[in-house]
Design an enzyme around this catalytic site. Structure first.
Site, short mmCIF file in Angstrom:
data_model
loop_
_atom_site.label_atom_id
_atom_site.label_comp_id
_atom_site.label_asym_id
_atom_site.label_seq_id
_atom_site.Cartn_x
_atom_site.Cartn_y
_atom_site.Cartn_z
N ASP A 13 0.82 -1.22 0.00
CA ASP A 13 0.00 0.00 0.00
C ASP A 13 0.85 1.27 0.00
O ASP A 13 0.43 2.31 0.50
CB ASP A 13 -0.95 0.03 1.21
CG ASP A 13 -1.73 -1.26 1.39
OD1 ASP A 13 -2.32 -1.71 0.40
OD2 ASP A 13 -1.74 -1.81 2.50
N LYS A 16 2.46 2.01 -5.10
CA LYS A 16 3.16 1.42 -6.24
C LYS A 16 2.43 1.66 -7.56
O LYS A 16 3.03 1.84 -8.59
CB LYS A 16 3.34 -0.10 -6.04
CG LYS A 16 4.34 -0.47 -4.97
CD LYS A 16 4.58 -1.97 -4.92
CE LYS A 16 3.39 -2.77 -4.47
NZ LYS A 16 2.96 -2.49 -3.08
N ASN A 38 -4.83 -10.06 -4.86
CA ASN A 38 -4.88 -9.37 -3.57
C ASN A 38 -3.99 -8.14 -3.57
O ASN A 38 -3.68 -7.60 -2.53
CB ASN A 38 -4.45 -10.32 -2.44
CG ASN A 38 -3.09 -10.94 -2.68
OD1 ASN A 38 -2.56 -10.89 -3.79
ND2 ASN A 38 -2.50 -11.54 -1.66
N ALA A 39 -3.54 -7.72 -4.76
CA ALA A 39 -2.55 -6.64 -4.83
C ALA A 39 -3.18 -5.27 -4.59
O ALA A 39 -2.91 -4.64 -3.59
CB ALA A 39 -1.84 -6.69 -6.18
N GLY A 40 -4.02 -4.79 -5.47
CA GLY A 40 -4.70 -3.53 -5.26
C GLY A 40 -3.89 -2.31 -5.64
O GLY A 40 -3.19 -1.73 -4.82
N HIS A 41 -3.95 -1.91 -6.91
CA HIS A 41 -3.27 -0.71 -7.38
C HIS A 41 -4.31 0.26 -7.94
O HIS A 41 -5.14 -0.12 -8.76
CB HIS A 41 -2.25 -1.05 -8.47
CG HIS A 41 -1.09 -1.84 -7.98
ND1 HIS A 41 -0.23 -2.51 -8.80
CD2 HIS A 41 -0.64 -2.07 -6.73
CE1 HIS A 41 0.71 -3.13 -8.07
NE2 HIS A 41 0.46 -2.87 -6.82
N THR A 42 -4.26 1.50 -7.47
CA THR A 42 -5.16 2.54 -7.97
C THR A 42 -4.38 3.48 -8.86
O THR A 42 -3.35 4.03 -8.45
CB THR A 42 -5.80 3.33 -6.81
OG1 THR A 42 -6.53 2.42 -5.97
CG2 THR A 42 -6.74 4.39 -7.33
N GLN A 223 2.20 -6.33 -3.00
CA GLN A 223 2.43 -6.29 -1.54
C GLN A 223 3.75 -5.57 -1.22
O GLN A 223 4.15 -4.69 -1.93
CB GLN A 223 2.38 -7.69 -0.92
CG GLN A 223 1.00 -8.34 -0.92
CD GLN A 223 0.73 -9.10 -2.20
OE1 GLN A 223 1.59 -9.77 -2.76
NE2 GLN A 223 -0.49 -9.02 -2.67
#
Length: 429
Positions: A13, A16, A38-42, A223
């Site tokens: 978080d 990246k 499960n990464a999550g990049h905005t 992550q």
């Protein structure tokens, strides 16, 4: 020209997505090499906001985007994410997107097992995303995984299903669940197979060709190093190696391909889920950091725990991952604070440590030693050069790089792609 490997140097978080997007516009290929959805990049590009959790960030810029063999792939989530991005006008086709045909699949049984285990763990909860990542990696190592290439040979899948069911049916019985419905699973795989197989190929071969042509490759980690299954705060970690060295094995290229290692570092510290967190602030300051930094998980929506910058942990992450330079993000969240603190060491049972110990009990017991600095009243938001920054903010950034023994390569001053101060170009040798 150099290749670049981007990793998170904290607990994930760190921002990246924006950095990878910024670099991807100058790369010829972007590769995801570990983790799952499960990464999550905005990504914020102009008025558009893109939320990715599996696809490489380069897909938004039309850059060749590759999911390497080190990733565990949920084919149903892949289809959903592709359709969502296509709905936002992003072009995704076999020309600009490829999946390693030796990628292990995340199956419905993995998601179910993930949830059953967490529900039964009580005080031992690790805080997984419940998406089946860990169980899928277990099956990979246990040599019972169904892989992308198996989708082209579903009529010959019985021996693998025997191995898979022998393991999972026993676990499911322990949780009072019925055995795997093999026919239902096969039907689901038959239905999704054509969508996945259009992108499947030996990506190591394609990447070797790209590399020999002198193209610039960007390796995108998920992550952070502190969630690495070997080097992180075990057992409160993810199920893969998140360090830069994994880019080689998780893509099919050799270790010399990783190039410049860019560690993404937030100007303070956050983590999601359970586990030790030495500098955590459970007060108004911690709440302020969370509110100003919009600290909610892209994938789960979970509130992130917030604390002061921990130079000990970040220095350790940079050393373990061979970080060449860092990208410092979210400095603007500290704007307007009278004082800011940096953790420079720990006390443990009367001893001073300059590293984070391996045992969970010691990790939970360390007390941070802080260095306090004056804050700054001006704003850093949107700055694109050093001249735009308040003097005290520059002092803070310089102190961070001194303490972590790693130079700052760039500073990100907002989610916008262009709001970036470039100190050293990672793509230049």
């Amino acid at each position: 020209m150099a290749n670049v490997t981007v990793i998170g140097a904290q607990w994930g978080d760190e921002g990246k997505g924006k950095i990878v997007d910024w670099l991807a516009s100058r790369a010829d290929a972007v590769v995801r090499f570990q983790g799952g959805h499960n990464a999550g990049h905005t990504l914020v590009v102009g008025e558009q906001v893109y939320k990715l959790s599996l696809l490489p960030s380069g897909i938004v810029t039309g850059t060749l985007s590759i999911i390497g063999n080190g990733v565990v792939l949920d084919p149903w989530h892949l289809k959903s994410e592709v359709e969502k991005l296509r709905g936002q006008g992003v072009e995704i086709n076999p020309e600009n997107f490829a999946i390693a045909d030796n990628c292990p699949l995340i199956l419905p049984v993995h998601r179910e097992l993930d949830g059953l285990r967490e529900a039964a763990a009580g005080a031992g909860k690790i805080g997984t995303t419940g998406r089946g990542i860990g169980p899928a990696y277990e099956d990979k190592v246990g040599r019972r995984a169904i892989r992308v290439c198996d989708l082209a040979h579903l009529d010959a899948l019985e021996p693998q299903l025997d191995r898979l069911c022998a393991h999972h049916d026993a676990l499911r019985a322990g949780f009072g669940q019925p055995p795997i419905d093999r026919e239902a699973l096969l039907n689901e795989l038959r239905e999704i197979a054509p969508f996945v197989l259009q992108f499947a190929q030996p990506v190591w071969k394609r990447l070797n060709k790209v590399r020999k042509a002198g193209a610039r490759i960007l390796f995108e980690g998920a992550q952070g190093v502190l969630l690495d299954v070997d080097h992180g705060t075990y057992p409160f970690v993810t199920s893969s190696n998140t360090v830069s060295g994994t880019a080689a094995s998780g893509s099919g290229l050799g270790p010399s391909a990783t190039g410049f290692v860019l560690g993404i570092v937030k100007a303070y510290t956050t983590r999601v889920g359970s586990g030790p967190f030495p500098t955590e602030l459970e007060d108004e300051t911690g709440q302020r950091l969370g509110e100003r930094g919009h600290e909610f998980g892209t994938v789960t929506g979970r509130k992130r725990r917030c604390g002061w910058f921990d130079a000990v942990l970040t220095r350790q992450s940079c050393a373990i991952s061979g970080v060449t330079g860092i990208a410092l993000t979210k400095v603007d969240v500290l704007d307007g604070m009278d004082k800011v603190k940096i953790c420079t060491g720990y006390r443990l049972h009367g001893k001073v440590l300059d590293y984070y110990p391996s045992h969970a009990a010691d990790q939970a017991a360390v007390e941070p030693i802080y260095e306090e600095m004056d804050g700054w009243q001006g704003t850093t938001a949107g700055a694109r050069s050093w001249a735009d920054l308040p003097a005290q903010a520059i002092k803070y950034i310089q102190r961070v790089q001194e303490l972590i023994e790693t130079p700052v390569a760039l500073v990100s001053t907002s989610p916008e792609r262009e709001d970036t101060i470039l100190v050293r170009d990672p793509f230049v040798d």
